[in-house]
Write an enzyme that holds these catalytic residues in place. Sequence first.
Site, short mmCIF file in Angstrom:
data_model
loop_
_atom_site.label_atom_id
_atom_site.label_comp_id
_atom_site.label_asym_id
_atom_site.label_seq_id
_atom_site.Cartn_x
_atom_site.Cartn_y
_atom_site.Cartn_z
N CYS A 191 -6.20 -2.07 4.67
CA CYS A 191 -5.20 -1.54 4.00
C CYS A 191 -5.00 -0.28 4.71
O CYS A 191 -5.90 0.68 4.26
CB CYS A 191 -5.39 -1.35 2.77
SG CYS A 191 -3.77 -0.43 1.88
N ALA A 192 -4.40 0.00 5.75
CA ALA A 192 -4.16 1.42 6.44
C ALA A 192 -5.49 1.95 6.86
O ALA A 192 -5.97 1.46 8.09
CB ALA A 192 -3.51 2.44 5.52
#
Length: 77
Positions: free
Chosen positions: A23-24
């Site tokens: 996630c990112a």
Amino acid sequence: MAKAEDIIAALGGADNIVEIEPCATRLRTEVKDASAVNEAGLKAAGAFGVMRQGTVVQVVVGPEADTIATDIEDILD
């Protein structure tokens, strides 16, 4: 893949990992046994930080999160 292997070990080993996704800048993981997670080991493997809530562990690894997650998934499969 050494970094991925070190992160797996610090998360308590492959058998302790239920799920992992990038996630990112983070690896969002769910583990079976949160007490088996070694935060110092995660930081030694290159994590900038670790956040925990129950069995959910977020490992902040920076922009290489996608690459590391792919490497971990390859090792776990």
